[in-house]
Design a protein around this motif. Structure first.
Motif, short mmCIF file in Angstrom:
data_model
loop_
_atom_site.label_atom_id
_atom_site.label_comp_id
_atom_site.label_asym_id
_atom_site.label_seq_id
_atom_site.Cartn_x
_atom_site.Cartn_y
_atom_site.Cartn_z
N LYS A 1 -8.22 -8.84 4.65
CA LYS A 1 -9.43 -8.61 3.87
C LYS A 1 -9.46 -9.41 2.58
O LYS A 1 -8.42 -9.67 2.00
N PHE B 1 -17.45 -9.29 0.40
CA PHE B 1 -16.26 -8.70 1.00
C PHE B 1 -16.07 -9.41 2.34
O PHE B 1 -17.05 -9.63 3.07
N PHE C 1 -17.34 1.77 3.76
CA PHE C 1 -15.97 1.41 4.13
C PHE C 1 -15.09 2.66 4.19
O PHE C 1 -14.00 2.69 3.63
N LYS D 1 -0.36 4.62 -0.75
CA LYS D 1 -0.17 5.63 -1.79
C LYS D 1 -0.32 5.14 -3.23
O LYS D 1 -0.06 5.89 -4.16
N GLN E 1 -7.31 -0.15 1.82
CA GLN E 1 -8.62 0.40 2.15
C GLN E 1 -9.45 0.51 0.88
O GLN E 1 -9.00 1.06 -0.12
N LEU E 2 -10.67 -0.01 0.97
CA LEU E 2 -11.58 0.06 -0.17
C LEU E 2 -11.81 1.52 -0.56
O LEU E 2 -12.14 2.34 0.29
N MET E 3 -11.65 1.83 -1.83
CA MET E 3 -11.88 3.20 -2.30
C MET E 3 -13.17 3.32 -3.08
O MET E 3 -13.92 4.25 -2.90
N ASP E 4 -13.40 2.36 -3.96
CA ASP E 4 -14.54 2.55 -4.85
C ASP E 4 -14.94 1.20 -5.46
O ASP E 4 -14.11 0.31 -5.59
N GLN F 1 -13.49 -10.44 5.94
CA GLN F 1 -12.37 -10.09 6.84
C GLN F 1 -12.11 -11.28 7.74
O GLN F 1 -13.04 -11.82 8.35
N ALA G 1 -13.62 9.49 -5.34
CA ALA G 1 -14.59 8.45 -4.99
C ALA G 1 -15.00 8.54 -3.52
O ALA G 1 -16.05 8.04 -3.12
N LYS G 2 -14.16 9.15 -2.71
CA LYS G 2 -14.47 9.29 -1.28
C LYS G 2 -15.04 10.68 -1.04
O LYS G 2 -14.35 11.56 -0.51
N VAL H 1 -9.33 12.22 -3.07
CA VAL H 1 -9.81 11.01 -3.74
C VAL H 1 -11.29 11.22 -4.04
O VAL H 1 -12.13 11.22 -3.13
N PRO I 1 -6.56 -9.64 10.91
CA PRO I 1 -7.86 -9.33 10.28
C PRO I 1 -7.69 -8.93 8.82
O PRO I 1 -7.98 -7.81 8.44
N PHE J 1 -3.06 2.98 -5.98
CA PHE J 1 -4.39 2.41 -6.17
C PHE J 1 -4.28 1.10 -6.95
O PHE J 1 -3.39 0.95 -7.79
#
Lengths: 745, 745
Positions: free
Chosen positions: A648, A632, B642, A615, A568-571, A634, B457-458, B455, A646, A617
């Motif tokens: 990414k 980005f 996202f 868990k 999952q995209l975080m930043d 998919q 960034a979120k 997190v 699907p 990064f």
């Protein structure tokens, strides 16, 4: 050693080896005019070892589990009426699965008979064989056969027919002494000879192919030759139909493997092919020891097994390069036979952890020897190490580099850099592709094959059309794509014509670094990639990857560097925009299967892309210029049947470039602990990344992590052999070194 | 028992219980005018038990691991200079994390001192406390506080302040005898009294709230009262600021739990709240045993712990209903304390497997008792069973049903049917929602909360805006949505006004069946759902679910029955179309966050939807009519950052309906074995599914699986209590039964 005495009676293996030449001269005498099938087993389980297994089962967990499994399967089979249906269905269908089940049932029943002597089990095999002998001669080619694909009679494709014979002749070998002469003649003449004829003569082309289908065919026919005492069969199997060595088993060994034991189709198919290679070799060794098949090509079969095992991630899964099903581990059936035979013949102790992990052995001479050895050994952790694996019969067609470094917890950062040859029809167009794992976890993945094996609803379990339109295309991989077209135009024939060239490889203690060049994937573009895995002296337990990918041409092109990640995209360090609807990224060569999910234009500097997976990064930090575009993606566009997962992607695009170098740092960092609800280091540690020097011959990349010194990696951009001397002046500092690269503070 | 003697000296626990009334009368005398802080520990770890832990650590693996962990953490803390930064950052930021780390460090150091007597560890705690005592009185409200959210001083929110005090007062309790009188006075007056005043007086509202924030506040202040010998504090904590019992700890126990021990916010927050509930109860029991807190409300605290443990799937993860982080298991810190205290007080042997699995205990009186008991016990498998759990203070606000049946391999088919009350501000609008697991694997999932905890960034790790716009909305759940609006208009206040009504529940041996009704989620629509888990007599080891969902109104509506699944679509019984671009399914109430990925109109009959997840197949077979529409969805539309995971859904839509019944069979079937490359039963086994009878009072569903008999399930559609007699004529057959339902051939 003890089992050699049992097997060979008074003759010791060592004596046979020394007496090799003599035996070869006398060989014609070995083959009797009378069927040898009256004698005991001639293939991979001798009568003596079968008896020993019966004796030692209780005291050996591996033998016990393995025997109980065969016994359970066999007993289950004996409870049902024998059914040999008229062939009708394609893969996954009823008759297909039933004929597969029949050979497995016969094989298990024969093993149980050989080990315990229970007559009902031999009787079951006999009856089923007689039933097949009745049906087989009248069978036409399979009704569900496909155009341009070698057909079988019991099965839609000839390959399955050879696999059927491969197991069934072994079953017959174990029970034949229990079958009366007349029935034996019926079975041998009506079934085995007719089937061997179909596979080797009527299917001449496949039989003489340098390909895994050919290996199954020669192994099945060759073993049938030993059991039936038909020297013509075995000779054709070993040296090809014309007995000139231009095709056949030995030629396959010559051409399908590199000197390092890499099989040109890649690990998924190597896993499949290793079974007939090893088992037929074992049968040859038992019947024609003078051939010294396990010494062949500098002990190639040993290397083949070890290289295959090394081509797995920490989860024991084969790296899914080329057409590959992703869940496949080295616990698969084929590896049970292969590792056992490799241990028996080469006594390589490093294999024992794999065998202990697998928890069972083959019921064979090799399995017996291995089970005894494993019982006395310790540990279930197979040791994986960094290595360079050459591709091509002479090792000159590129290869694969495995770069591995442990982090503080012992977890391997594990990269595969692929600069191998095309790998025939199952090869993907992924020149200079990169895979990255963090222990068992995929960081940068390969899609693998678009296929749901044996799931009938998914096109009969065959390769799906999206395998060709997406999974094989360059954009489905972590590599560079020019002008939205795949390498070699996505054509196997073109791709097979040349392979990338290794520029240099250094698997040192502090840094693993490999560089390769691909000059023909595009007409007028030269691609080269350098992948380095290292840790800084300040943080020796945090390995990361520096990725330098260059494309050079005399004319301007669009260069896309693609990264397929999961999580999952975080930043991000840059702004991006998302459209309210998702449209495909392109129109062809796999691009039509990607939805564009976001778009960014970061400007000159560094673009940082950070995601979370299970868990941990991960960040990719890439140098950008004012024209860099980021996409980005998919997978799943243009996919009417939901055949694609699907997955990414993150794509770095440079348009209108002649010479461009993509420089990236790829790093795992920090963690998320959901029990303690703590998060550590969720951001990239890279504080500086710059190209500090660049000319035609050298490139210097300077980087700095948080709270650390700046380091500079200088690489020579051309082929480097030996330790030439270099001298580069960066700013006011002159750097001198020997070899392909240096890294300095 | 042995530790009771140690703790209480000559007084036995049993005697204390019997003498309860007497002690209560004498209680005023127990509180001295002089500070009691000169005495030994008064909270959850006594001096005697601390010594016993020191003695027994070596011989007990649980004690050893637990002590070593605290020791390692403490020793690490002692190596660094004490730092008490000026509060500045929100959650996830430096000062926030540092103040959290400080209380954890003090707590671990205090434990090590108590157990080993090492003076440096007590000194560390003293020094840090003095530093806090210096800083705290001058602190304003935290600069990063949020409007409409109770602020702290050390932390952006008051909640963290209470948690800080909760741990720190325990640390002080263990070391206070080592601190000179003057320093003690400084610490008590400048830090603890001021902080307790801030939490209980200045933050009066939170302190008196019936909510987990209130529980942390009263537990922290109440324990501070015991340690400081301040009776006013403890009385306010237990009975509320006005000491009238209208708020405070006892009132929280009354109102936040149902008689079955279900906490109204759901398991994720119950997991969080259980810590102050259990630890403060333990402190009360040590200091005011006459209160018999562990007997309170028919041993409520026992039920609270057991119910919480039962609210986990086979993977030990709490069911993610309401706002919940999905990875949270019962190995979380809070449960270590809670299960230990529950075992110590109730001697419930069923808890020991959880404690053995967890592999550590709290360093407390309870942890010591539990470690000794666990060492003598066996097994690490916690037994989960089907059960009905009531919600609401009097158990009359609906509830949760857990339906569990093992398959042939012992894997539980595990359904959660939620007909609970709103669950306050963290509740989701998922009335009559269903979750389904196949062992550890999610079949029909709940999205959980849209949040990446801590997190930065979120959005600083807080609940994301998509939590409100998507995750809480009805469409993010496996339930029925009318007119594309959420239940109760998505408003907490409205939702809190009423709860669903249980119609009947039967957790028999052969079938588990629960029916509930929700009459107010929509103004003029009545929803009712019956969930049955059963297996047929012909295949008793293949449990499946029959799901009957009815919506009834006097006016026509659009009814959407939603299923959120994860995995890859394998097959459908109907045609569907995919658009070349993906557009949102709707415009509001969560629909704007779903991409429509495909659309089908199956016509009247049965629609079968089959997917594969991690080697198992799953099918939903749903009755359709000529107007039924089917939508495939994927989350992620209208999600600029996202923030949403791209989860998949399958939605059955009926438009312009007044009264409609959705009838579905949900079944796991077959498997895919990647090592053997075999596939079994990839298709649904359902060959027939029909509504064979329907009137206002009864509904009959007839179904048949492949190679099985037809079975008919007849249910009474109204509330059923007792065993009324029923009689329904279906075709030529009259069915009679007693109770809520019957199933016949």
């Amino acid at each position: 050693m003890i089992y050699d005495l049992i097997k060979n009676g008074i003759l010791k293996k060592t004596f046979l080896l020394r007496a090799g030449l003599l035996v070869m001269i006398l060989m014609p005498l070995v083959f009797h005019a009378q069927p040898v099938s009256e004698k005991g087993p001639r293939l991979i389980l001798s009568a003596g070892i079968a008896g020993a297994i019966d004796r030692d089962t209780e005291g050996n967990r591996l033998l016990d589990r393995s025997f109980r499994y065969a016994e359970r399967k066999a007993d289950e089979a004996l409870r049902h009426a024998i059914e040999v249906p008229v062939p009708a269905d394609p893969g996954g269908g009823y008759t297909h699965e039933k004929h597969k089940k029949n050979y497995a049932d016969m094989y298990n029943a024969a093993l149980v008979f050989a080990i315990t002597g229970k007559p009902a089990h031999a009787e079951f095999v006999k009856k089923m064989l007689l039933r097949y002998a009745e049906v087989y001669p009248g069978l036409p080619l399979h009704p569900a056969r496909k155009e341009n694909h070698p057909a079988g009679k019991l099965f839609w494709q000839g390959l399955n027919e050879a696999v059927w014979l491969f197991y069934t002749i072994q079953a017959y070998d174990l029970v034949k002494t229990e079958i009366g002469r007349k029935d034996r003649e019926t079975i041998e003449n009506e079934l085995f000879r007719k089937m061997a004829h179909f596979i080797s003569v009527e299917s001449y082309e496949t039989f003489n192919k340098i390909h895994n289908h050919g290996t199954w065919a020669v192994a099945a026919v060759g073993m049938t030759g030993y059991v039936l005492g038909d020297r013509d069969m075995t000779e054709r199997a070993i040296k090809g139909s014309d007995k000139d060595g231009k095709t056949g088993f030995l030629k396959q060994l010559d051409e399908l493997f590199s000197p390092d034991g890499y099989y040109s189709e890649g690990p998924y198919y190597q896993r499949y092919a290793i079974l007939p290679f090893m088992v037929f070799a074992e049968a040859i060794e038992e019947n024609q020891p003078a051939l010294e098949i396990f010494e062949y090509r500098d002990r190639l079969l040993h290397k083949a097994v070890v290289t295959l095992l090394q081509l797995t991630n920490s989860n024991n899964e084969f790296y899914p390069i080329n057409d590959a099903i992703k869940d496949k581990t080295y616990f698969s059936e084929e590896l049970v036979f292969a590792t056992n035979i490799a241990y028996e013949r080469y006594e390589d102790q490093s294999l024992l952890p794999v065998i202990r992990q697998t928890g069972r052995v083959s019921l064979s001479n090799a399995g017996y020897a291995t089970a005894l050895a494993a019982a006395g050994s310790k540990g279930t952790s197979y040791e994986r190490s960094s290595r360079l694996i050459s591709d091509g019969p002479s090792g000159k067609q590129g290869g694969i580099a495995l770069l591995r470094m442990p982090d503080a917890s012992g977890t391997l950062l594990d990269a595969l850099f692929k600069f191998a040859s095309q790998g025939m029809g199952h090869g993907h167009f992924d020149r200079l592709g990169l895979l990255l794992y963090d222990g068992p976890q995929e960081v940068l993945g390969d899609y693998g094959a678009a296929r749901f094996l044996n799931v009938e609803a998914k096109d009969g379990g065959r390769y799906l059309k999206e395998n060709k339109t997406y999974a094989k295309q360059s954009i489905a991989h972590n590599t560079l794509i020019a002008d939205e077209t795949s390498h070699y135009g996505g054509k196997v024939k073109q791709g097979s014509g040349s392979a990338p060239e290794l520029l240099f490889c250094d698997l040192g203690e502090d840094i693993h670094m490999v560089s390769a060049r691909e000059g023909r994937a595009y007409k007028d573009i030269e691609l080269s990639r350098t992948v380095a895995m290292l840790a800084t002296p300040e943080a020796p337990e945090h390995p990361f990857v520096i990725d330098i990918f260059r494309a050079r041409s005399d004319t301007p092109h669009q260069y896309d560097l693609n990264f397929q990640y999961s999580g999952q995209l975080m930043d991000t360090s840059f702004e991006y925009t998302r459209d309210s609807v998702l449209a495909p990224l392109g129109t062809a060569n796999g691009y039509q299967h990607l939805f564009k999910t976001a778009y960014g234009k970061p400007g000159a500097g560094r673009a940082v892309f950070t995601w979370l997976r299970d868990k941990r990064f991960y960040s990719i930090t890439t140098l950008t210029d004012s024209s860099t575009e980021l996409f980005f993606t998919q997978a799943g566009a243009g996919d009417p049947d939901f055949n694609l997962r699907p997955e990414k992607g993150y794509l770095v695009r440079q348009r209108d470039k002649r010479d461009h170098v993509f420089v990236s740092i790829i790093e795992p960092h920090g963690n998320f602990d959901p029990q303690l609800e703590t998060v550590q280091h969720p951001g990239s540690g890279v504080e500086m990344l710059e190209v500090t020097y660049r000319d035609d011959k050298y490139l210097a990349v300077t980087f700095r992590f948080r709270n650390q010194q700046a380091h500079t990696l200088v690489i020579c951009r051309d082929k480097v052999t030996g330790t030439p001397e270099h001298r580069v002046t960066i700013g006011s500092k002159t750097i001198r070194w020997k070899g392909a690269y240096t890294i300095t503070q």
